[in-house]
Design an enzyme around this catalytic site. Structure first.
Site, mmCIF file in Angstrom:
data_model
loop_
_atom_site.group_PDB
_atom_site.id
_atom_site.type_symbol
_atom_site.label_atom_id
_atom_site.label_comp_id
_atom_site.label_asym_id
_atom_site.label_seq_id
_atom_site.Cartn_x
_atom_site.Cartn_y
_atom_site.Cartn_z
ATOM 1 N N CYS A 8 -3.248 8.174 3.894
ATOM 2 C CA CYS A 8 -2.936 7.705 2.651
ATOM 3 C C CYS A 8 -4.166 8.163 1.581
ATOM 4 C CB CYS A 8 -2.775 6.269 2.594
ATOM 5 S SG CYS A 8 -3.893 5.258 3.683
ATOM 6 N N GLU B 95 1.011 -1.283 -0.055
ATOM 7 C CA GLU B 95 -0.105 -0.153 -0.007
ATOM 8 C C GLU B 95 0.979 1.146 0.032
ATOM 9 O OE1 GLU B 95 -3.384 -0.229 0.052
ATOM 10 O OE2 GLU B 95 -3.555 -2.146 0.512
HETATM 11 P P1 NAP Z 1 8.827 4.430 4.406
HETATM 12 O O1 NAP Z 1 10.144 4.913 4.744
HETATM 13 O O2 NAP Z 1 8.606 3.524 3.219
HETATM 14 O O3 NAP Z 1 8.410 3.631 5.999
HETATM 15 C C1 NAP Z 1 7.208 2.913 6.031
HETATM 16 C C2 NAP Z 1 7.551 1.634 6.936
HETATM 17 O O4 NAP Z 1 8.480 0.890 6.151
HETATM 18 C C3 NAP Z 1 8.300 1.831 8.341
HETATM 19 O O5 NAP Z 1 8.040 1.104 9.470
HETATM 20 C C4 NAP Z 1 9.925 1.781 8.193
HETATM 21 O O6 NAP Z 1 10.374 1.500 9.362
HETATM 22 C C5 NAP Z 1 9.902 0.628 6.964
HETATM 23 N N1 NAP Z 1 11.088 0.860 6.278
HETATM 24 C C6 NAP Z 1 11.918 1.605 5.805
HETATM 25 N N2 NAP Z 1 12.849 0.969 5.002
HETATM 26 C C7 NAP Z 1 12.616 -0.277 4.973
HETATM 27 C C8 NAP Z 1 13.313 -1.385 4.136
HETATM 28 N N3 NAP Z 1 14.378 -1.061 3.629
HETATM 29 N N4 NAP Z 1 12.559 -2.533 4.168
HETATM 30 C C9 NAP Z 1 11.610 -2.732 5.072
HETATM 31 N N5 NAP Z 1 11.110 -1.920 5.938
HETATM 32 C C10 NAP Z 1 11.419 -0.659 5.853
HETATM 33 O O7 NAP Z 1 7.681 5.684 4.363
HETATM 34 P P2 NAP Z 1 7.333 6.840 5.392
HETATM 35 O O8 NAP Z 1 8.230 7.878 4.830
HETATM 36 O O9 NAP Z 1 7.564 6.434 6.853
HETATM 37 O O10 NAP Z 1 6.062 6.758 5.020
HETATM 38 C C11 NAP Z 1 5.423 7.890 4.255
HETATM 39 C C12 NAP Z 1 4.860 7.344 2.982
HETATM 40 O O11 NAP Z 1 4.144 6.198 3.149
HETATM 41 C C13 NAP Z 1 4.012 8.681 2.567
HETATM 42 O O12 NAP Z 1 4.700 9.339 1.744
HETATM 43 C C14 NAP Z 1 2.923 7.654 1.713
HETATM 44 O O13 NAP Z 1 2.760 8.037 0.366
HETATM 45 C C15 NAP Z 1 2.910 6.342 2.160
HETATM 46 N N6 NAP Z 1 1.775 5.884 3.031
HETATM 47 C C16 NAP Z 1 0.824 5.260 2.223
HETATM 48 C C17 NAP Z 1 -0.373 4.455 2.901
HETATM 49 C C18 NAP Z 1 -1.254 3.620 2.307
HETATM 50 O O14 NAP Z 1 -1.972 2.940 2.857
HETATM 51 N N7 NAP Z 1 -1.323 3.442 1.021
HETATM 52 C C19 NAP Z 1 -0.332 4.850 4.355
HETATM 53 C C20 NAP Z 1 0.368 5.517 4.879
HETATM 54 C C21 NAP Z 1 1.530 6.223 4.098
HETATM 55 P P3 NAP Z 1 11.168 2.887 10.044
HETATM 56 O O15 NAP Z 1 10.048 3.397 10.614
HETATM 57 O O16 NAP Z 1 11.708 1.923 11.213
HETATM 58 O O17 NAP Z 1 11.967 3.327 9.120
#
Ligand code: NAP
Length: 509
Positions: A295, A256
């Site tokens: 999101c 997602e």
């Molecule tokens: P992110 O950096 O991708 O982080 C999301 C999750 O993934 C966190 O738990 C993070 O852990 C973990 N993570 C980071 N790098 C990883 C890796 N290499 N392997 C496995 N897991 C990893 O995203 P974000 O910047 O926090 O979130 C913001 C974005 O998510 C927004 O820009 C939005 O577009 C999107 N979003 C989408 C939805 C949806 O339902 N579609 C909902 C909310 C947000 P850590 O926190 O420990 O780094």
């Protein structure tokens, strides 16, 4: 400062090494530390597979549903404390925090009810049996059985309670053990939720684990029976999908990701009509609720050319009246962004929009020296825009566009989204728009002023699917019993009808 522990292999464990600091985003005061260093992730996964999985598979759907009911009760009992943590660590207003915590409880309850309806079976019969030849003895039946691996859930920072619960509910009901990893910056709510659930002793040992801190190589440890449901940025989703073990073992991955959700006001609507007011109300709620860190939030606002000036004027006034400030203050309508990283990300998104459009609402820059506060921002896009369709700005930021005859073509430039909302009573226009937009979305919200208490397009309901094609990650969660299929292996049984009837005695349909 509190140190958050992980709950893995049936016990609470401290990570070693330097902890990442979790702060109050309104004050930047440090609140807690979290580290996953030193935790044996392979052992945690094995414990879930070997202890939690068999325990869940022994249980009927009704008994698994009772587990979800117990989890919901535990969260309900701790509701005030969880709301306070959402305010302190998430920058949520009380109303934003309720959206997360109450959403988590409601989703668990919806799946508890589904479990009770599915009753005594331990796996699902999928459709009716089929006669395969001339003889009625030659028979086929599809069934769906729980996978023997572990369901790893990696969640985003914006819904620490709901994100945890909506994924866990489906996996546990299907019969798969869960290892949940909240985003670190806002992990305090998920951590406390796990504590109260563990204290309530409603979940069998090994069936539910929590990893706080960095994910390290968690996704790289998954095998053929495991599944990974991820919510977060498209870039991380891409990285996970490209992992060699994910490719080699066909690990099931659900993503997602980003979404440039659009709201479209239909043609021929009168300014000040009920439909027009509903449209404005939904847009305002979506841009400002949880400081736009949803999101499903509306990012692109499309209005017919003849109403552009009226909508622009109304939205500028409405957004200007939003009180931004301390989320603990009952008067505040919008709190800060959740972290410094998000603040930077939102500013760089605003720069991208500024390069092609005009900011028409909101003060630029940080609103205060301390805390990650920004004003709600509205951009006026001249023509069709480019950046506005390419990457969402995950904050209280939206863009206003006008259309003459084909809004669906403009919406589709977002390349796949979670939800698109349409505001019109014109049946022919709605039919045409739904047919054009449905392939690009997971959900189409049909706004109507006569629907009482509609939560608007930004609320994800457990009965309806959440996910979307293309940019949105191509995933699908929730949708009532549809959610279970990600955690179940569908298998066709082919053979003698009485033998198959015997084998499927323990199924639910
Ligand atoms: P992110 O950096 O991708 O982080 C999301 C999750 O993934 C966190 O738990 C993070 O852990 C973990 N993570 C980071 N790098 C990883 C890796 N290499 N392997 C496995 N897991 C990893 O995203 P974000 O910047 O926090 O979130 C913001 C974005 O998510 C927004 O820009 C939005 O577009 C999107 N979003 C989408 C939805 C949806 O339902 N579609 C909902 C909310 C947000 P850590 O926190 O420990 O780094």
């Amino acid at each position: 400062m509190q140190i958050l522990q992980s709950f893995v292999s049936g016990r609470w464990i401290n990570g070693s090494g330097a902890a990442q600091t979790l702060v109050n985003p309104a004050t930047e005061e440090p609140l807690a530390g979290a580290s996953s260093e030193g935790i044996d992730l392979a052992a945690a996964l094995e414990h879930a597979r070997n202890v939690g999985g068999p325990a869940l598979r022994e249980l009927s759907f009704a008994a698994r549903g009772a587990i979800l009911q117990g989890m919901a009760d535990a969260l309900q009992d701790a509701r005030d404390e969880l709301l306070a943590l959402g305010i302190a660590n998430g920058g949520n207003t009380r109303s934003d925090a309720k959206f997360d915590i109450d959403g988590a409880i409601a989703t668990l309850l919806a799946y508890a009810e589904l479990g009770s309806a599915l009753g005594a079976g331990k796996f699902l019969a999928d459709g009716e049996g089929i006669q395969l030849g001339r003889s009625p003895r030659f028979h086929g039946q599809h069934v769906a059985v729980p996978r023997h691996g572990v369901a790893v859930h990696i969640n985003a920072f914006n819904f620490p309670a709901w994100g945890f619960a909506e994924k866990a509910a489906a996996a546990l009901l299907a019969g798969m053990p869960v290892l949940s990893k909240p985003a670190t910056a806002t992990a305090m709510v998920a951590y406390r939720a796990m504590q109260v659930i563990a204290q309530a002793k409603v979940v069998p040992e090994g069936a539910l684990a929590l990893l706080v801190g960095a994910p390290r190589d968690l996704p790289a440890l998954l095998g053929a029976q495991d599944v990974l449901a991820f919510t977060g940025s498209g870039e991380t989703g891409e990285r996970i999908r490209a992992l060699p073990n994910v490719i080699r073992h066909s690990v099931r991955v659900n993503v997602e990701a980003d979404s440039l959700n659009a709201a479209v006001l239909g043609p021929g609507i009168e300014a000040r009509s009920d439909m027009y007011e509903l449209f404005l109300k939904d847009v305002l709620r979506d841009v400002t609720q949880k400081a736009g860190q949803k999101c499903t939030a509306i990012r692109r606002i499309l209005v017919p050319q003849e109403l552009f000036a009226a909508v622009k004027e109304d939205l500028i006034e409405m957004l200007g009246a939003i009180k931004v400030g301390d989320p603990a203050d009952a008067e505040t309508r919008m709190g800060p962004l959740a972290s410094e990283a998000q603040l930077k990300d939102v500013f760089s998104g605003i720069e991208r929009l500024e390069a092609e459009s005009l900011r028409i609402a909101g003060k630029p820059g940080r609103l205060s020296e301390k805390g990650f506060f920004v004003s709600p921002a509205l951009f006026e896009i001249a023509g069709e825009g480019k950046a506005v369709h390419e990457r969402e700005v995950f904050g209280p930021v939206a863009s206003l566009l006008s259309y003459t005859d084909n809004p669906a073509a403009i919406v589709a430039r977002g390349n796949g989204g979670l939800v698109c909302s349409l505001y019109s009573e014109d049946a022919a226009w709605l039919e045409q728009s739904v047919m054009a937009l449905a392939p690009w979305h997971g959900r189409i919200f049909l706004g109507h002023p006569k629907i009482e208490l509609s939560p608007g397009p930004g609320t994800v309901l457990p009965q309806l699917v959440h996910g979307g094609p293309g940019r949105a990650g191509g995933g699908e969660e929730l949708g009532g019993r549809r959610a279970l299929s990600f955690y179940l292996q569908r298998v066709a049984l082919e053979g003698s009808r009485p033998v198959i009837a015997g084998l499927t005695k323990g199924s639910s349909s």
